[in-house]
Enzyme design. Structure first.
Site, PDB file in Angstrom:
ATOM      1  N   CYS A   1       0.834  -1.207   0.000  1.00 35.09           N
ATOM      2  CA  CYS A   1       0.000   0.000   0.000  1.00 35.09           C
ATOM      3  C   CYS A   1       0.868   1.258   0.000  1.00 35.09           C
ATOM      4  O   CYS A   1       1.848   1.341   0.730  1.00 35.09           O
ATOM      5  CB  CYS A   1      -0.920  -0.013   1.224  1.00 35.09           C
ATOM      6  SG  CYS A   1      -2.026   1.410   1.239  1.00 35.09           S
TER       7      CYS A   1
ATOM      8  N   CYS B   1       0.131   4.946   6.949  1.00 34.81           N
ATOM      9  CA  CYS B   1      -0.548   4.744   8.243  1.00 34.81           C
ATOM     10  C   CYS B   1       0.435   4.072   9.222  1.00 34.81           C
ATOM     11  O   CYS B   1       0.914   2.966   8.950  1.00 34.81           O
ATOM     12  CB  CYS B   1      -1.798   3.883   8.070  1.00 34.81           C
ATOM     13  SG  CYS B   1      -2.868   4.492   6.755  1.00 34.81           S
TER      14      CYS B   1
ATOM     15  N   CYS C   1       0.224   0.307  10.353  1.00 37.04           N
ATOM     16  CA  CYS C   1      -0.148  -0.730   9.394  1.00 37.04           C
ATOM     17  C   CYS C   1       1.029  -1.475   8.759  1.00 37.04           C
ATOM     18  O   CYS C   1       1.880  -0.869   8.103  1.00 37.04           O
ATOM     19  CB  CYS C   1      -1.005  -0.111   8.297  1.00 37.04           C
ATOM     20  SG  CYS C   1      -1.573  -1.356   7.123  1.00 37.04           S
TER      21      CYS C   1
ATOM     22  N   CYS D   1     -16.258  -9.301   5.138  1.00 37.73           N
ATOM     23  CA  CYS D   1     -15.726  -7.965   4.885  1.00 37.73           C
ATOM     24  C   CYS D   1     -14.455  -8.109   4.054  1.00 37.73           C
ATOM     25  O   CYS D   1     -13.489  -8.727   4.501  1.00 37.73           O
ATOM     26  CB  CYS D   1     -15.443  -7.279   6.213  1.00 37.73           C
ATOM     27  SG  CYS D   1     -14.789  -5.626   5.973  1.00 37.73           S
TER      28      CYS D   1
ATOM     29  N   CYS E   1     -19.440  -6.592   3.065  1.00 39.99           N
ATOM     30  CA  CYS E   1     -18.844  -5.302   3.424  1.00 39.99           C
ATOM     31  C   CYS E   1     -17.544  -5.177   2.639  1.00 39.99           C
ATOM     32  O   CYS E   1     -16.910  -6.179   2.322  1.00 39.99           O
ATOM     33  CB  CYS E   1     -18.575  -5.287   4.930  1.00 39.99           C
ATOM     34  SG  CYS E   1     -17.650  -3.852   5.492  1.00 39.99           S
TER      35      CYS E   1
ATOM     36  N   CYS F   1     -19.703   1.579   8.293  1.00 41.60           N
ATOM     37  CA  CYS F   1     -18.922   0.991   9.383  1.00 41.60           C
ATOM     38  C   CYS F   1     -17.704   1.885   9.546  1.00 41.60           C
ATOM     39  O   CYS F   1     -16.925   2.039   8.602  1.00 41.60           O
ATOM     40  CB  CYS F   1     -18.518  -0.437   8.995  1.00 41.60           C
ATOM     41  SG  CYS F   1     -17.389  -1.216  10.166  1.00 41.60           S
TER      42      CYS F   1
ATOM     43  N   ARG G   1     -18.181  -2.974  17.558  1.00 38.73           N
ATOM     44  CA  ARG G   1     -17.471  -4.171  17.109  1.00 38.73           C
ATOM     45  C   ARG G   1     -16.121  -4.326  17.814  1.00 38.73           C
ATOM     46  O   ARG G   1     -15.272  -3.442  17.734  1.00 38.73           O
ATOM     47  CB  ARG G   1     -17.238  -4.037  15.590  1.00 38.73           C
ATOM     48  CG  ARG G   1     -16.656  -5.243  14.900  1.00 38.73           C
ATOM     49  CD  ARG G   1     -16.589  -4.978  13.393  1.00 38.73           C
ATOM     50  NE  ARG G   1     -17.903  -4.752  12.813  1.00 38.73           N
ATOM     51  CZ  ARG G   1     -18.733  -5.726  12.426  1.00 38.73           C
ATOM     52  NH1 ARG G   1     -18.382  -6.977  12.540  1.00 38.73           N
ATOM     53  NH2 ARG G   1     -19.912  -5.439  11.917  1.00 38.73           N
TER      54      ARG G   1
HETATM   55  S1  SF4 Z   1      -4.364   1.022   6.808  1.00 42.16           S
HETATM   56 FE1  SF4 Z   1      -2.692  -0.009   5.690  1.00 42.16          FE
HETATM   57  S2  SF4 Z   1      -3.665  -0.834   3.880  1.00 42.16           S
HETATM   58 FE2  SF4 Z   1      -5.080   0.699   4.725  1.00 42.16          FE
HETATM   59  S3  SF4 Z   1      -4.538   2.612   3.693  1.00 42.16           S
HETATM   60 FE3  SF4 Z   1      -3.302   2.568   5.554  1.00 42.16          FE
HETATM   61  S4  SF4 Z   1      -1.339   1.637   4.927  1.00 42.16           S
HETATM   62 FE4  SF4 Z   1      -2.849   1.174   3.335  1.00 42.16          FE
END
Ligand code: SF4
Length: 363
Positions: free
Chosen positions: A53, A57, A60, A97, A129, A189, A261
């Site tokens: 990705c 974040c 993540c 999901c 979802c 959600c 949840r």
């Molecule tokens: S949470 Fe992870 S997968 Fe989702 S947008 Fe952020 S970096 Fe990408």
């Protein structure tokens, strides 16, 4: 009971900080007035496109820029997804999901394939979802026509603390995506994560942002951070069960009709801790041994816990009727080839930058 949409941070902090027994009693009372306390909705989270990705974040392991042990995969096929959905149904899940590690949805072949997955799972009489990143109104309409039941897009934290977690997109983009979903029949959600280093004020700020949405989200996941090696948050201390219970109970009180949840972080909780969360108003969980890429209790363990506590899994479409799936040929909404400009604040987050410099975690 009237659902309020004007909660203030001060009021929410007052609830969160009540003596625990009082808080539990109040939350359980609200819960019983609005839900069957012995029914818990069970969803299976399926990572249909893992890793690689472009976002940053801080929590993540799927962000390509951090050196974690997550390997990137291509989008799964419709048949693979169908097989997994059938397995999930057999083991007691009423909802699937599907998560894709994308910044936003792009019109094209891959999205068309996701729409086909939505039609396929809806035909299995399961709630569908998706969590695919930011989406435009037209993309939300296409998902709705395919038969999507819910769209997940988390606010993650308060608007202020969000800036300490992600620099590649803004809070307003999250709210705009939720707004686009709200223009359709698809339910929302949206929740967040605790244990990322945020203050109790930030937790209350997130609950203000969620509870003042009108209507409030039908589902609010409360995640406890699972610190993963290689991510900027790898050294965060796990949250205590008391913090989790307080967060669940407060969410229940300010969003009485929502399904709260219990999400990531359940493996760190004892069975007794989870039972306390159910008592405090949590009434949905994710099942399956993985939550995208982080560990989750085994389905059999969950069903055993349900038996011990006398809980029953919620049936599909108990809260809202099953959407109809329109075929691709009969669809009113087409691929517009949109190129929306989602924001990229690009401010510096020290711990995110440091994590990018670190060598890859050992397998
Ligand atoms: S949470 Fe992870 S997968 Fe989702 S947008 Fe952020 S970096 Fe990408």
């Amino acid at each position: 009971m009237v659902t309020r949409h004007n909660w203030t941070k001060e009021e929410i902090l007052e609830i969160y900080n009540k003596p625990l027994m009082e808080l539990l009693y109040e939350a359980a009372t609200v819960h019983r007035k609005n839900h069957d306390p012995n029914t818990v909705q069970v969803s299976t989270l399926l990572s249909i496109k893992t890793g690689g990705c472009p976002e940053d974040c801080g929590y993540c392991p799927q962000a390509a820029r951090y050196h974690t042990n997550v390997e990137g995969n291509d989008l799964m096929s419709v048949n693979q997804v169908k097989a997994q959905a059938l397995r999930a149904k057999e083991s007691g899940s009423s909802r699937v999901c599907m998560g894709a590690a994308w910044r936003n949805v792009k019109d094209g072949k891959e999205f068309d394939s996701v729409l086909e997955m939505v039609r396929t799972i809806n035909k299995l009489d399961m709630e569908v979802c998706c969590t695919l990143g930011m989406i435009t109104e037209n993309q939300a309409q296409r998902l709705a026509e395919a038969g999507l039941y819910a769209y997940n897009h988390n606010l993650d934290s308060s608007e202020e603390y969000y800036k300490e977690v992600i620099s590649t997109r803004g809070y307003q983009d999250r709210l705009d995506t939720i707004g686009n979903v709200r223009k359709t029949n698809v339910t929302v959600c949206s929740g967040g994560i605790i244990g990322m280093g945020e203050s109790v004020d930030d937790r209350a700020g997130m609950l203000v942002a969620l509870s003042t949405l009108s209507p409030q989200p039908e589902s609010v996941p409360i995640n406890a951070l699972v610190p993963v090696e290689g991510t900027p948050m790898e050294e965060q201390e796990p949250v205590s069960i008391w913090e989790m219970v307080r967060m669940v109970a407060t969410a229940r009180i300010v969003m009485p009709e929502t399904q709260v949840r219990l999400s990531a972080g359940r493996t760190q909780m004892s069975r007794e801790g989870q039972a306390m969360c159910f008592f405090a108003g949590a009434n949905s969980i994710f099942a399956g041994d993985k939550l995208l890429t982080t560990p989750n209790p085994d389905v059999n363990e969950d069903m055993e816990l349900f038996r011990s506590l006398g809980l029953n899994p919620q049936k599909a479409f108990e809260k809202k009727e099953q959407p109809k799936s329109v075929s691709a040929e009969e669809s009113q909404y087409q691929n517009l080839g949109e190129k929306p400009k989602w924001s990229r604040p690009g401010h510096k987050i020290e711990r995110n930058l440091e994590a990018q410099q670190k060598p890859k975690a050992k397998a």
